[in-house]
Design a protein around this motif. Structure first.
Motif, PDB file in Angstrom:
ATOM      1  N   UNK A  40       0.820  -1.208   0.000  1.00 15.42           N
ATOM      2  CA  UNK A  40       0.000   0.000   0.000  1.00 15.42           C
ATOM      3  C   UNK A  40       0.854   1.258   0.000  1.00 15.42           C
ATOM      4  N   UNK A  41       1.931   1.253   0.790  1.00 16.81           N
ATOM      5  CA  UNK A  41       2.795   2.426   0.872  1.00 16.81           C
ATOM      6  C   UNK A  41       3.517   2.701  -0.440  1.00 16.81           C
ATOM      7  N   UNK A  42       3.704   1.661  -1.243  1.00 18.89           N
ATOM      8  CA  UNK A  42       4.440   1.826  -2.497  1.00 18.89           C
ATOM      9  C   UNK A  42       3.558   2.272  -3.655  1.00 18.89           C
ATOM     10  N   UNK A  43       2.239   2.192  -3.492  1.00 22.49           N
ATOM     11  CA  UNK A  43       1.339   2.549  -4.585  1.00 22.49           C
ATOM     12  C   UNK A  43       1.209   4.065  -4.713  1.00 22.49           C
ATOM     13  N   UNK A  44       1.418   4.568  -5.912  1.00 19.11           N
ATOM     14  CA  UNK A  44       1.288   6.006  -6.187  1.00 19.11           C
ATOM     15  C   UNK A  44       0.487   6.193  -7.469  1.00 19.11           C
ATOM     16  N   UNK A  45      -0.144   7.349  -7.581  1.00 20.17           N
ATOM     17  CA  UNK A  45      -0.855   7.663  -8.806  1.00 20.17           C
ATOM     18  C   UNK A  45      -2.148   6.899  -8.995  1.00 20.17           C
ATOM     19  N   UNK A 108       1.761   2.732 -11.985  1.00 19.27           N
ATOM     20  CA  UNK A 108       0.467   3.153 -12.521  1.00 19.27           C
ATOM     21  C   UNK A 108       0.636   4.185 -13.626  1.00 19.27           C
ATOM     22  N   UNK A 109       1.481   5.164 -13.392  1.00 15.28           N
ATOM     23  CA  UNK A 109       1.658   6.237 -14.370  1.00 15.28           C
ATOM     24  C   UNK A 109       2.197   5.708 -15.695  1.00 15.28           C
ATOM     25  N   UNK A 130      11.253 -11.176 -18.384  1.00  7.34           N
ATOM     26  CA  UNK A 130       9.987 -11.883 -18.577  1.00  7.34           C
ATOM     27  C   UNK A 130       8.806 -10.969 -18.278  1.00  7.34           C
ATOM     28  N   UNK A 131       7.655 -11.346 -18.769  1.00  9.73           N
ATOM     29  CA  UNK A 131       6.424 -10.645 -18.439  1.00  9.73           C
ATOM     30  C   UNK A 131       6.120 -10.839 -16.955  1.00  9.73           C
ATOM     31  N   UNK A 132       5.592  -9.805 -16.324  1.00  9.38           N
ATOM     32  CA  UNK A 132       5.129  -9.861 -14.938  1.00  9.38           C
ATOM     33  C   UNK A 132       3.610  -9.742 -14.970  1.00  9.38           C
ATOM     34  N   UNK A 133       2.897 -10.852 -15.158  1.00  9.88           N
ATOM     35  CA  UNK A 133       1.473 -10.775 -15.512  1.00  9.88           C
ATOM     36  C   UNK A 133       0.554 -10.193 -14.447  1.00  9.88           C
ATOM     37  N   UNK A 134       0.989 -10.184 -13.186  1.00 15.23           N
ATOM     38  CA  UNK A 134       0.107  -9.636 -12.148  1.00 15.23           C
ATOM     39  C   UNK A 134       0.294  -8.130 -11.959  1.00 15.23           C
ATOM     40  N   UNK A 135       1.264  -7.547 -12.635  1.00  8.89           N
ATOM     41  CA  UNK A 135       1.474  -6.094 -12.614  1.00  8.89           C
ATOM     42  C   UNK A 135       0.931  -5.543 -13.922  1.00  8.89           C
ATOM     43  N   UNK A 136      -0.348  -5.235 -13.925  1.00  7.76           N
ATOM     44  CA  UNK A 136      -1.003  -4.898 -15.181  1.00  7.76           C
ATOM     45  C   UNK A 136      -2.097  -3.858 -14.967  1.00  7.76           C
ATOM     46  N   UNK A 137      -2.497  -3.246 -16.066  1.00  8.65           N
ATOM     47  CA  UNK A 137      -3.553  -2.240 -16.060  1.00  8.65           C
ATOM     48  C   UNK A 137      -4.606  -2.656 -17.078  1.00  8.65           C
ATOM     49  N   UNK A 138      -5.873  -2.642 -16.646  1.00 16.74           N
ATOM     50  CA  UNK A 138      -6.975  -3.103 -17.487  1.00 16.74           C
ATOM     51  C   UNK A 138      -8.085  -2.062 -17.546  1.00 16.74           C
ATOM     52  N   UNK A 139      -8.770  -2.016 -18.685  1.00 17.74           N
ATOM     53  CA  UNK A 139     -10.019  -1.276 -18.743  1.00 17.74           C
ATOM     54  C   UNK A 139     -11.081  -2.029 -17.948  1.00 17.74           C
TER      55      UNK A 139
END
Length: 197
Positions: A40-45, A108-109, A130-139
Motif C-alpha cells: 500500500x505504501x508503495x502505490x502512487x498515482x 500506474x503512471x 519476462x512478463x510480470x502478468x500480475x502487474x497490469x492495467x486493465x479497462x
C-alpha cells in the motif's frame, strides 16, 4: 498526468500461502509490518484501492474495501482479477500482487501512459527478462471477459494474450518485481538484499 482518467489499484491477496505453511502471506510481518502495508505504501498515482482476499476479510478491510473471488471453486489470480474488475468504479484497474513489497512507484503512471499511447485495453509490465502478468492495467469493461476466462480455468498469461495485452518495458525497475514466498524471504537480511541491494 494532467486530466488523466482515474485508476483503482487492486492488491491480489487471495493466494493459499502454501510455501508459508498456509499462512496468509499479506498479513505476515516484514520488518515488523504486515506485508500488505508495504505494498500500500508503495502505490502512487491511484485514486481508489481494493484488496482481493479469500480469507481474513476483517483484517484486510482495515486498509481498503475488500472483495472475494466470485466463487470458491475459482481459485487463482485470474479469479481475483475478475472480482476486482467487477468491483472497480473507475475507468482503469491496476493489479499488483500482495507478495511484492516494493513495486515500482511509477507503475500506474507508466502503464497508463503506455495504454493511452497504444490505445490498448490492457497493458502489462515486462521486467527486461519476462512478463510480470500480475502487474497490469486493465479497462474496467474487461470484467466479463476476465470472469469467463477464470470460469474456464484459463491462466492470466494466456488470457492477457487472448485480449491483446501490450507489454511495457520496466527493465530499469526489474529488481522491484521480486516477491516473497518462503519464511526465509521474510527475514530482515533477506528482505534487504533482495529488494534494496
Amino acid at each position: 498526468m494532467i486530466g488523466r482518467p482515474a485508476i483503482t489499484a487492486a492488491i491480489l491477496a487471495g493466494g493459499a500461502g502454501l510455501r508459508l505453511g498456509g499462512r496468509d502471506k499479506g498479513l505476515e510481518p516484514l520488518a515488523g509490518t504486515p506485508l500488505v502495508e508495504h505494498v500500500l505504501a508503495a502505490l502512487h498515482g491511484v485514486d481508489a484501492l481494493l484488496i482481493v482476499a479469500n480469507r481474513n476479510h476483517d483484517a484486510y478491510s482495515r486498509y481498503a474495501r475488500t472483495v472475494a473471488d466470485a466463487a470458491v471453486d475459482r481459485h487463482g489470480p485470474l479469479a481475483g482479477i475478475a472480482a476486482a474488475c467487477a468491483a472497480c468504479d473507475t475507468p482503469w484497474l491496476l493489479t499488483v500482487p500482495v507478495d511484492c513489497p516494493d513495486p515500482p512507484g511509477d507503475l500506474a503512471e507508466r502503464l497508463l501512459r503506455g495504454a493511452l499511447l497504444h490505445d490498448a485495453q490492457a497493458v502489462v509490465a515486462h521486467d527486461g527478462t519476462t512478463r510480470q502478468p500480475l502487474f497490469a492495467l486493465y479497462r474496467r469493461e474487461l470484467a466479463g471477459a476476465a470472469a469467463a476466462a477464470a470460469a474456464a480455468a484459463q491462466g492470466v498469461w494466456s488470457w492477457q494474450d487472448a485480449i491483446g495485452a501490450r507489454e511495457l518495458d520496466f527493465a530499469d525497475r526489474g529488481q522491484q518485481f521480486q516477491n516473497l514466498n518462503t519464511p526465509d524471504d521474510f527475514l530482515p537480511h533477506a528482505a534487504r538484499t533482495r529488494f534494496r541491494g
